[in-house]
Structure formats: C-alpha cells, structure tokens
Enzyme design. Structure first.
Site, PDB file in Angstrom:
ATOM      1  N   ASP A  97       0.853  -1.193   0.000  1.00  0.00           N
ATOM      2  CA  ASP A  97       0.000   0.000   0.000  1.00  0.00           C
ATOM      3  C   ASP A  97       0.892   1.249   0.000  1.00  0.00           C
ATOM      4  O   ASP A  97       1.876   1.329   0.738  1.00  0.00           O
ATOM      5  CB  ASP A  97      -0.897  -0.015   1.244  1.00  0.00           C
ATOM      6  CG  ASP A  97      -2.056   0.963   1.158  1.00  0.00           C
ATOM      7  OD1 ASP A  97      -3.208   0.518   1.186  1.00  0.00           O
ATOM      8  OD2 ASP A  97      -1.803   2.185   1.069  1.00  0.00           O
ATOM      9  N   ILE A  98       0.538   2.207  -0.835  1.00  0.00           N
ATOM     10  CA  ILE A  98       1.363   3.416  -0.988  1.00  0.00           C
ATOM     11  C   ILE A  98       1.282   4.319   0.248  1.00  0.00           C
ATOM     12  O   ILE A  98       2.179   5.137   0.491  1.00  0.00           O
ATOM     13  CB  ILE A  98       0.927   4.189  -2.266  1.00  0.00           C
ATOM     14  CG1 ILE A  98       2.056   5.059  -2.789  1.00  0.00           C
ATOM     15  CG2 ILE A  98      -0.336   5.000  -2.025  1.00  0.00           C
ATOM     16  CD1 ILE A  98       1.793   5.642  -4.166  1.00  0.00           C
ATOM     17  N   GLN A 114     -14.804   2.058   1.167  1.00  0.00           N
ATOM     18  CA  GLN A 114     -13.943   1.716   0.018  1.00  0.00           C
ATOM     19  C   GLN A 114     -13.686   2.969  -0.811  1.00  0.00           C
ATOM     20  O   GLN A 114     -14.624   3.649  -1.226  1.00  0.00           O
ATOM     21  CB  GLN A 114     -14.622   0.631  -0.834  1.00  0.00           C
ATOM     22  CG  GLN A 114     -13.758   0.128  -1.974  1.00  0.00           C
ATOM     23  CD  GLN A 114     -14.398  -1.042  -2.720  1.00  0.00           C
ATOM     24  OE1 GLN A 114     -15.545  -1.429  -2.438  1.00  0.00           O
ATOM     25  NE2 GLN A 114     -13.676  -1.600  -3.671  1.00  0.00           N
ATOM     26  N   HIS A 150     -10.235  -5.323  -3.053  1.00  0.00           N
ATOM     27  CA  HIS A 150      -8.927  -5.672  -2.482  1.00  0.00           C
ATOM     28  C   HIS A 150      -9.067  -6.045  -1.021  1.00  0.00           C
ATOM     29  O   HIS A 150      -9.986  -5.586  -0.336  1.00  0.00           O
ATOM     30  CB  HIS A 150      -7.921  -4.515  -2.636  1.00  0.00           C
ATOM     31  CG  HIS A 150      -8.459  -3.194  -2.161  1.00  0.00           C
ATOM     32  ND1 HIS A 150      -9.316  -2.414  -2.911  1.00  0.00           N
ATOM     33  CD2 HIS A 150      -8.279  -2.535  -0.990  1.00  0.00           C
ATOM     34  CE1 HIS A 150      -9.628  -1.325  -2.233  1.00  0.00           C
ATOM     35  NE2 HIS A 150      -9.019  -1.372  -1.065  1.00  0.00           N
ATOM     36  N   HIS A 175      -7.055  -5.830   2.535  1.00  0.00           N
ATOM     37  CA  HIS A 175      -5.936  -5.212   3.252  1.00  0.00           C
ATOM     38  C   HIS A 175      -5.345  -6.218   4.246  1.00  0.00           C
ATOM     39  O   HIS A 175      -6.083  -6.796   5.054  1.00  0.00           O
ATOM     40  CB  HIS A 175      -6.417  -4.027   4.099  1.00  0.00           C
ATOM     41  CG  HIS A 175      -6.903  -2.837   3.339  1.00  0.00           C
ATOM     42  ND1 HIS A 175      -6.115  -1.734   3.112  1.00  0.00           N
ATOM     43  CD2 HIS A 175      -8.104  -2.563   2.776  1.00  0.00           C
ATOM     44  CE1 HIS A 175      -6.820  -0.823   2.449  1.00  0.00           C
ATOM     45  NE2 HIS A 175      -8.030  -1.304   2.234  1.00  0.00           N
TER      46      HIS A 175
END
Ligand code: 5GP
Ligand code: ZN
Length: 156
Positions: free
Chosen positions: A41-42, A104, A110, A112
């Site tokens: 994750d960025i 979301q 996705h 996490h």
C-alpha cells in the site's frame, strides 16, 4: 447457489489498480500469479501493509466469482504469516472495505493485510461505541432470516 445481490450503482471511470496491474505506474509487488497480485500500500497504516487484489477489475465482494474469491482468500492466508514476520509485527488486521458506504475508496476489490503492533495508534473499533444492543429476539430473527435466505436466495 448464488448470493443475493443488493442494489448498487457501479462506479465509472478510471481505476488506479488496473493501471498498476497493467504496469502503467510504479508498484512494489510481493506476490503475483495468473489471477491475483499483492503489492505494498502506498500509504500504509504500518510498514508491510499489503493489498491482495484480483487482476480482473471487480468492484465489490458480491461481484467476485466464487473461484476468484476463494483464490484471493487463499493467497491472503499464505501471505499473512509471512508479512507479519517480515514487518516485525505481533498481530494483523485483515480488512475488506466493500462498497463506498463501507469506506472503500479504490473501487477495485482488495483485501488489506495490515500488520499491527501495540500502541501503533490504528484502530478498527469493535464493538462499535455507538452500538445499540439488540435483544435476543432481534438477534434470533436476523439469524433466521439469513439462514433462510442462504437456503433459498430468492426468498427474502
Ligand atoms: P480502500 O479505502 O479502497 O479500502 O483502500 C484503498 C487503499 O489503496 C488505501 O489504503 C490507499 O493507500 C491505497 N492506494 C491508493 N492509491 C494507491 C496507489 O496508487 N498505489 C498503491 N500501492 N496503493 C494505493
Ligand atoms: Zn480496476
């Protein structure tokens, strides 16, 4: 047996995860196969925050074909203990925000994987502090309704 669908307006437009999957932007991949991809994750909650993502664009949980859903769960299950050790974390949150009202933001489904450690300041606060406790009749009523819909998805 198909899960009942709830009404929903599909989102339109550009998908950042499709871009990443197609190689159009920088991404740090830690696992990939023909169906699934997992990357960092960025904007992680903690170091090692990983997203497990289907290669194909599905928006929310109920859009995911059963075999893809099972595969994503299997990939997540394999990654969880490895990510936890790699991140030096003691614990993990596994989070799916399915739908805008559930928080979301990226409308490409996705999972996490969030490594956790004591005092890291993140919180998925359950039980919900604003919760009103239902009585047993209400809990039993909802359990019966879910059970009945599972047996006969057309009935509700
Ligand atoms: P959601 O709120 O949809 O459950 O979570 C979306 C997650 O995607 C967020 O944790 C966010 O930091 C992450 N994210 C958003 N854009 C990018 C991106 O361009 N690259 C990566 N690696 N993660 C992203
Ligand atoms: Zn997408």
């Amino acid at each position: 047996m198909h899960a009942p669908k709830s009404p929903r307006t599909p989102s339109t437009g550009h998908c950042i995860f499709c871009d990443l999957i197609q190689g159009a932007a920088e991404v740090s991949i830690c696992y990939e196969d023909a169906t699934a991809i997992a990357f960092l994750d960025i904007q992680p909650v903690n170091p090692g925050h990983v997203l497990v993502v289907p290669r194909e664009h599905y928006e929310v949980l109920q859009d995911i074909p059963r075999d893809v859903g099972l595969h994503l769960y299997e990939v997540a299950t394999r990654l969880i203990p490895v990510v936890q050790v790699a991140a030096g974390a003691t614990d993990m949150n596994i989070v799916v925000n399915s739908g805008a009202a559930a928080g979301q933001n990226v409308m490409h489904y996705h999972i996490h994987l969030i490594p956790r450690r004591e005092g890291d300041g993140f919180d998925v606060s359950l039980p919900f502090p604003g919760s009103v406790m239902p009585n047993r009749q209400q809990l039993d009523g909802m359990a019966a309704r879910i059970g009945s819909m599972l047996r006969d998805p057309l009935k509700n």
